[in-house]
Motif scaffolding. Structure first.
Motif, mmCIF file in Angstrom:
data_model
loop_
_atom_site.group_PDB
_atom_site.id
_atom_site.type_symbol
_atom_site.label_atom_id
_atom_site.label_comp_id
_atom_site.label_asym_id
_atom_site.label_seq_id
_atom_site.Cartn_x
_atom_site.Cartn_y
_atom_site.Cartn_z
ATOM 1 N N LEU A 112 -114.348 44.997 56.079
ATOM 2 C CA LEU A 112 -113.098 45.206 56.810
ATOM 3 C C LEU A 112 -113.362 45.146 58.310
ATOM 4 C CD1 LEU A 112 -111.741 48.230 54.739
ATOM 5 C CD2 LEU A 112 -111.178 45.809 54.421
ATOM 6 N N THR A 113 -112.315 44.839 59.068
ATOM 7 C CA THR A 113 -112.405 44.827 60.518
ATOM 8 C C THR A 113 -111.101 45.342 61.110
ATOM 9 O OG1 THR A 113 -112.940 43.462 62.450
ATOM 10 C CG2 THR A 113 -111.552 42.457 60.772
ATOM 11 N N ALA A 150 -112.030 50.044 69.161
ATOM 12 C CA ALA A 150 -111.779 51.387 69.700
ATOM 13 C C ALA A 150 -111.256 52.313 68.609
ATOM 14 C CB ALA A 150 -110.792 51.310 70.857
ATOM 15 N N GLY A 151 -110.404 51.796 67.750
ATOM 16 C CA GLY A 151 -109.875 52.596 66.651
ATOM 17 C C GLY A 151 -110.940 52.937 65.625
ATOM 18 N N LEU A 152 -111.829 51.985 65.345
ATOM 19 C CA LEU A 152 -112.903 52.242 64.390
ATOM 20 C C LEU A 152 -113.849 53.324 64.903
ATOM 21 C CD1 LEU A 152 -113.681 48.554 63.337
ATOM 22 C CD2 LEU A 152 -112.570 50.291 61.944
ATOM 23 N N SER A 172 -123.109 49.123 54.863
ATOM 24 C CA SER A 172 -124.058 48.518 55.787
ATOM 25 C C SER A 172 -123.346 47.460 56.629
ATOM 26 C CB SER A 172 -125.220 47.875 55.032
ATOM 27 O OG SER A 172 -126.143 47.310 55.934
ATOM 28 N N PRO A 173 -123.465 47.519 57.962
ATOM 29 C CA PRO A 173 -122.741 46.566 58.819
ATOM 30 C C PRO A 173 -123.410 45.206 58.918
ATOM 31 C CG PRO A 173 -124.033 48.043 60.169
ATOM 32 C CD PRO A 173 -124.248 48.486 58.746
ATOM 33 N N VAL A 174 -124.595 45.057 58.317
ATOM 34 C CA VAL A 174 -125.327 43.794 58.430
ATOM 35 C C VAL A 174 -125.553 43.179 57.058
ATOM 36 C CG1 VAL A 174 -126.486 44.432 60.568
ATOM 37 C CG2 VAL A 174 -127.565 44.983 58.391
ATOM 38 N N ALA A 175 -125.484 41.855 57.013
ATOM 39 C CA ALA A 175 -125.901 41.146 55.810
ATOM 40 C C ALA A 175 -127.420 41.099 55.768
ATOM 41 C CB ALA A 175 -125.318 39.736 55.796
ATOM 42 N N GLY A 235 -119.158 41.511 59.898
ATOM 43 C CA GLY A 235 -117.880 41.235 60.542
ATOM 44 C C GLY A 235 -117.187 42.399 61.197
ATOM 45 N N GLN A 236 -117.540 43.646 60.841
ATOM 46 C CA GLN A 236 -116.855 44.789 61.441
ATOM 47 C C GLN A 236 -117.266 44.975 62.900
ATOM 48 O OE1 GLN A 236 -116.362 49.451 60.248
ATOM 49 N NE2 GLN A 236 -115.876 47.898 58.732
ATOM 50 N N TYR A 237 -118.511 44.618 63.221
ATOM 51 C CA TYR A 237 -119.006 44.632 64.590
ATOM 52 C C TYR A 237 -119.394 43.214 64.977
ATOM 53 C CZ TYR A 237 -119.654 49.750 64.384
ATOM 54 O OH TYR A 237 -119.473 51.106 64.267
#
Length: 378
Positions: free
Chosen positions: A118-119, A123-125, A244-247, A347-349
């Motif tokens: 998700l993204t 700032a909201g995240l 996890s934010p990374v693949a 994709g989230q960051y």
């Protein structure tokens, strides 16, 4: 006694990890106090500031490569582990199934939903807090609030297309044309604004949505429907891989190649083929080199010689060490304090933001440890 002075050439040589045909040598760091008699290797903040470097090689939204030069392996590995397992992200955690008449079981569909990256507004995240689950010691937990839970819905029903009869007469067999919602995609997820979330996630560009809109979730036929409500919370990769934010987040040491004796003619061409394209180049022996005594190039003016072009592209396959004609002519190694990172974001960051997040988290860990030590020594 004054500290012994060591040449920069000697210091650079100490940083090289030797790569041999069957062994690896000089793997441990030696720049520590007391290792070399008469030398002062005490860690110095000012020296670290002057020697530490960050160099970017590739910078794309979801993929970046950069080098950290002048740090210890323990610090580089801490960044890697934080990127994979300790950087918080938002993902679907709870799925409430109101109706599901598709052929995909509730548990399987819920699992697929949880793995959708998700993204939303960065700032909201960051404003969102981590949800504290109820436990035996804390039966209530943090409770579902606008500051820790994001609600999404999936409500789709498969029906015949408006021109279904016309298509069947033409013998059309593509279900995506014959039916509406024959395929359920991640783009069918709908974000539901709750409370103060409207401040951060209002508007098409800022609202919570899947990174990739075309992730296939299920296939349906007329009469089948899916009606679900999902609660998204923040978590870390140590709890579940979906957070996890990374693949992938990896690093490698910069390779080094030293040609100790001339490699000429056909041997030079064969030597170049032992490495990935661009690592070894071929150049002509100059007149000056051919006249220099003891260079190994005497009498070979105009012939092709092997030269090192770009070690960054090398994979250290050791292929050249398999051939007897190159024995004693080349040394392979890696620079112990030059770490080449490859970070692929889900994709989230943005990929470059991820490393800065890992730095912030490591700083928080250090500050927490300092506070703990201060209380312990009180």
């Amino acid at each position: 006694m004054a500290p012994a002075r060591v040449s920069q050439t000697e210091l650079d040589a100490r940083k090289i990890v030797g790569v041999n045909a069957e062994t690896v040598t000089n793997v441990s760091s030696t720049d520590i106090p007391g290792h070399y008699p008469g030398e002062d290797h005490e860690w110095d903040l000012e020296e670290f500031r002057n020697t530490f470097k960050v160099k970017f090689h590739k910078h794309q939204p979801f993929d970046c490569s950069f080098s950290l030069i002048g740090i210890d392996a323990s610090i580089a590995n801490a960044f890697r582990r934080i990127l994979i397992a300790e950087t918080p992200t938002l993902a679907i955690e709870y799925v409430f199934v109101h109706n599901n008449t598709s052929i995909v079981q509730d548990e399987v569909l819920s699992h697929r939903l949880g793995l959708i990256p998700l993204t939303g507004n960065p700032a909201g995240l960051r404003w969102l807090q981590q949800y504290r689950k109820p436990t035996d010691e804390d039966p209530v937990g943090s409770g579902v609030q606008d500051v820790n839970t994001v609600v999404m819905k999936l409500k789709v029903e498969c029906t015949k297309a408006d021109n279904y009869d016309e298509l069947t007469k033409k013998r059309e067999d593509d279900p995506r044309l014959l039916y509406k919602h024959a395929h359920v995609y991640s783009k069918d997820l709908e974000f539901v604004v709750s409370g103060r979330q409207d401040t951060f996630f209002s508007g098409e560009a800022k609202q919570i949505k899947p990174v990739h809109p075309d992730i296939l979730l299920a296939k349906m036929r007329p009469g089948q429907c899916i009606d679900m409500e999902m609660h998204c919370v923040k978590g870390i990769g140590a709890d579940h891989a979906k957070f996890s934010p990374v693949a992938t987040a990896t690093y490698r040491l910069l390779p080094t190649i030293s040609i100790t004796k001339p490699i000429l003619g056909n041997e030079a061409k064969k030597f170049a083929r032992c490495f990935p394209k661009g690592v070894i180049g071929l150049e002509e022996v100059s007149r000056g080199e051919a006249k220099q005594k003891g260079s190994g190039y005497e009498g070979h003016e105009g012939e092709k010689k092997a030269v090192v072009k770009n070690t960054f592209k090398d994979t250290v396959s050791r292929e050249c060490l398999r051939h007897p004609e190159f024995e004693g002519k080349v040394k392979l190694g890696r620079v112990r304090d030059h770490f080449i990172f490859m970070v692929e974001s889900t994709g989230q960051y943005q990929s470059d933001e991820l490393f800065l997040e890992s730095v912030s988290i490591l700083k928080e860990k250090c500050a927490s440890m300092k506070r703990g030590l201060a209380e312990y020594t009180r």
